[in-house]
Design a protein around this motif. Sequence first.
Motif, PDB file in Angstrom:
ATOM      1  N   SER A  71       0.826  -1.208   0.000  1.00 22.49           N
ATOM      2  CA  SER A  71       0.000   0.000   0.000  1.00 22.49           C
ATOM      3  C   SER A  71       0.854   1.249   0.000  1.00 22.49           C
ATOM      4  CB  SER A  71      -0.918   0.006   1.219  1.00 22.49           C
ATOM      5  OG  SER A  71      -1.789  -1.098   1.172  1.00 22.49           O
ATOM      6  N   ASP A  72       2.131   1.114   0.290  1.00 22.08           N
ATOM      7  CA  ASP A  72       3.046   2.246   0.342  1.00 22.08           C
ATOM      8  C   ASP A  72       3.612   2.517  -1.053  1.00 22.08           C
ATOM      9  OD1 ASP A  72       4.781   4.220   1.117  1.00 22.08           O
ATOM     10  OD2 ASP A  72       6.255   2.853   2.007  1.00 22.08           O
ATOM     11  N   PRO A  73       3.380   3.715  -1.626  1.00 27.23           N
ATOM     12  CA  PRO A  73       3.884   4.015  -2.973  1.00 27.23           C
ATOM     13  C   PRO A  73       5.415   3.932  -3.067  1.00 27.23           C
ATOM     14  CG  PRO A  73       2.291   5.667  -2.288  1.00 27.23           C
ATOM     15  CD  PRO A  73       2.550   4.800  -1.108  1.00 27.23           C
ATOM     16  N   ALA A  74       6.117   4.256  -2.009  1.00 32.10           N
ATOM     17  CA  ALA A  74       7.578   4.195  -2.042  1.00 32.10           C
ATOM     18  C   ALA A  74       8.048   2.740  -2.185  1.00 32.10           C
ATOM     19  CB  ALA A  74       8.159   4.820  -0.782  1.00 32.10           C
ATOM     20  N   TYR A  75       7.367   1.821  -1.527  1.00 32.74           N
ATOM     21  CA  TYR A  75       7.732   0.403  -1.636  1.00 32.74           C
ATOM     22  C   TYR A  75       7.454  -0.103  -3.049  1.00 32.74           C
ATOM     23  CZ  TYR A  75       7.891  -4.601  -0.723  1.00 32.74           C
ATOM     24  OH  TYR A  75       8.190  -5.933  -0.773  1.00 32.74           O
ATOM     25  N   ILE A  76       6.317   0.288  -3.612  1.00 31.37           N
ATOM     26  CA  ILE A  76       5.982  -0.125  -4.983  1.00 31.37           C
ATOM     27  C   ILE A  76       7.027   0.404  -5.959  1.00 31.37           C
ATOM     28  CG2 ILE A  76       4.295   0.136  -6.834  1.00 31.37           C
ATOM     29  CD1 ILE A  76       2.121   0.189  -4.667  1.00 31.37           C
ATOM     30  N   GLU A  77       7.436   1.650  -5.781  1.00 31.03           N
ATOM     31  CA  GLU A  77       8.459   2.239  -6.655  1.00 31.03           C
ATOM     32  C   GLU A  77       9.782   1.484  -6.523  1.00 31.03           C
ATOM     33  OE1 GLU A  77      11.079   6.314  -7.007  1.00 31.03           O
ATOM     34  OE2 GLU A  77       9.114   6.406  -6.036  1.00 31.03           O
ATOM     35  N   ALA A  78      10.171   1.181  -5.296  1.00 32.63           N
ATOM     36  CA  ALA A  78      11.432   0.472  -5.074  1.00 32.63           C
ATOM     37  C   ALA A  78      11.387  -0.920  -5.700  1.00 32.63           C
ATOM     38  CB  ALA A  78      11.717   0.375  -3.579  1.00 32.63           C
ATOM     39  N   GLU A  79      10.262  -1.620  -5.566  1.00 37.34           N
ATOM     40  CA  GLU A  79      10.146  -2.953  -6.159  1.00 37.34           C
ATOM     41  C   GLU A  79      10.161  -2.887  -7.685  1.00 37.34           C
ATOM     42  OE1 GLU A  79      10.089  -6.115  -4.725  1.00 37.34           O
ATOM     43  OE2 GLU A  79      10.783  -4.951  -3.024  1.00 37.34           O
ATOM     44  N   ALA A  80       9.486  -1.889  -8.265  1.00 38.29           N
ATOM     45  CA  ALA A  80       9.484  -1.752  -9.729  1.00 38.29           C
ATOM     46  C   ALA A  80      10.883  -1.456 -10.239  1.00 38.29           C
ATOM     47  CB  ALA A  80       8.510  -0.646 -10.147  1.00 38.29           C
ATOM     48  N   ARG A  81      11.626  -0.609  -9.532  1.00 41.92           N
ATOM     49  CA  ARG A  81      12.994  -0.311  -9.946  1.00 41.92           C
ATOM     50  C   ARG A  81      13.901  -1.533  -9.803  1.00 41.92           C
ATOM     51  NH1 ARG A  81      15.173   4.818 -10.160  1.00 41.92           N
ATOM     52  NH2 ARG A  81      13.674   6.493 -10.171  1.00 41.92           N
ATOM     53  N   ASP A  82      13.699  -2.305  -8.727  1.00 40.23           N
ATOM     54  CA  ASP A  82      14.572  -3.442  -8.466  1.00 40.23           C
ATOM     55  C   ASP A  82      14.227  -4.649  -9.333  1.00 40.23           C
ATOM     56  OD1 ASP A  82      16.598  -4.863  -7.054  1.00 40.23           O
ATOM     57  OD2 ASP A  82      15.025  -5.833  -5.879  1.00 40.23           O
ATOM     58  N   ARG A  83      12.961  -5.039  -9.355  1.00 42.97           N
ATOM     59  CA  ARG A  83      12.570  -6.254 -10.061  1.00 42.97           C
ATOM     60  C   ARG A  83      12.421  -6.056 -11.565  1.00 42.97           C
ATOM     61  NH1 ARG A  83       7.792  -9.081  -6.524  1.00 42.97           N
ATOM     62  NH2 ARG A  83       8.868  -9.152  -4.536  1.00 42.97           N
ATOM     63  N   LEU A  84      11.808  -4.960 -11.965  1.00 43.81           N
ATOM     64  CA  LEU A  84      11.493  -4.751 -13.370  1.00 43.81           C
ATOM     65  C   LEU A  84      12.470  -3.814 -14.072  1.00 43.81           C
ATOM     66  CD1 LEU A  84       7.637  -4.356 -12.911  1.00 43.81           C
ATOM     67  CD2 LEU A  84       8.913  -6.419 -13.478  1.00 43.81           C
ATOM     68  N   LEU A  85      13.430  -3.291 -13.319  1.00 47.31           N
ATOM     69  CA  LEU A  85      14.449  -2.374 -13.855  1.00 47.31           C
ATOM     70  C   LEU A  85      13.825  -1.125 -14.467  1.00 47.31           C
ATOM     71  CD1 LEU A  85      16.746  -5.060 -15.495  1.00 47.31           C
ATOM     72  CD2 LEU A  85      16.931  -4.100 -13.219  1.00 47.31           C
ATOM     73  N   TYR A  86      12.753  -0.614 -13.862  1.00 44.87           N
ATOM     74  CA  TYR A  86      12.115   0.610 -14.333  1.00 44.87           C
ATOM     75  C   TYR A  86      12.952   1.818 -13.918  1.00 44.87           C
ATOM     76  CZ  TYR A  86       7.680  -1.611 -15.629  1.00 44.87           C
ATOM     77  OH  TYR A  86       6.719  -2.358 -16.219  1.00 44.87           O
ATOM     78  N   VAL A  87      12.941   2.853 -14.768  1.00 46.58           N
ATOM     79  CA  VAL A  87      13.606   4.121 -14.456  1.00 46.58           C
ATOM     80  C   VAL A  87      12.672   5.241 -14.863  1.00 46.58           C
ATOM     81  CG1 VAL A  87      15.956   3.233 -14.689  1.00 46.58           C
ATOM     82  CG2 VAL A  87      14.796   4.146 -16.688  1.00 46.58           C
ATOM     83  N   TYR A  88      12.884   6.405 -14.294  1.00 50.75           N
ATOM     84  CA  TYR A  88      12.124   7.579 -14.684  1.00 50.75           C
ATOM     85  C   TYR A  88      12.658   8.126 -16.002  1.00 50.75           C
ATOM     86  CZ  TYR A  88       9.716   7.899 -10.219  1.00 50.75           C
ATOM     87  OH  TYR A  88       8.925   7.652  -9.147  1.00 50.75           O
ATOM     88  N   PRO A  89      11.820   8.839 -16.757  1.00 51.96           N
ATOM     89  CA  PRO A  89      12.314   9.442 -18.003  1.00 51.96           C
ATOM     90  C   PRO A  89      13.491  10.365 -17.704  1.00 51.96           C
ATOM     91  CG  PRO A  89       9.920   9.586 -17.887  1.00 51.96           C
ATOM     92  CD  PRO A  89      10.391   9.074 -16.562  1.00 51.96           C
ATOM     93  N   GLY A  90      14.524  10.258 -18.519  1.00 53.30           N
ATOM     94  CA  GLY A  90      15.715  11.069 -18.328  1.00 53.30           C
ATOM     95  C   GLY A  90      16.787  10.390 -17.503  1.00 53.30           C
ATOM     96  N   GLU A  91      16.451   9.314 -16.797  1.00 54.71           N
ATOM     97  CA  GLU A  91      17.444   8.585 -16.022  1.00 54.71           C
ATOM     98  C   GLU A  91      18.090   7.513 -16.902  1.00 54.71           C
ATOM     99  OE1 GLU A  91      15.722   8.628 -11.463  1.00 54.71           O
ATOM    100  OE2 GLU A  91      15.413   6.858 -12.692  1.00 54.71           O
TER     101      GLU A  91
END
Length: 152
Positions: A71-91
């Motif tokens: 339910s925590d957006p920060a945890y979801i962001e961290a998991e997406a970056r770690d597991r799915l290798l997502y990055v923000y535009p420009g990164e």
Amino acid sequence: MESAPERWLRNIRLSGFTLTMLGLVILAVVVLAPSLKLLVEQQQEMAALEVEVGEQRDSVDNLEDEVARWSDPAYIEAEARDRLLYVYPGEYSYLVIDGATTATTADGAPISDSIQTTQVDWINSIMGSVLTAGLSTDVADDIVPPVIEDPQ
């Protein structure tokens, strides 16, 4: 001459009341023994079920903690970056996989860093595979792959 146990047994006098009470005690044991056995079995079953309920409660607590984390957006962001290798535009994302080793081909030659053209006509290879699979009546283990000729 009488022995001591014989004299002791001879001195025991059983009255009607004593025999009745002895009979009632034996009857009570015979009647209550199956019930006591059932009681002990039920107590053991209840103890096993209480242990299982405790394990299930722990499992529910763990799942509730996980739901709270998701339910925590920060945890979801961290998991997406770690597991799915997502990055923000420009990164920029760099993925280093054991950089100390050099990659080689199956025959041991180093892999080239320049773009090369393929030497195999892969379209004909795919079509040959589809036609062989679709038109053949042979068992899959008996089918021999087609020989691909080198265009050069």
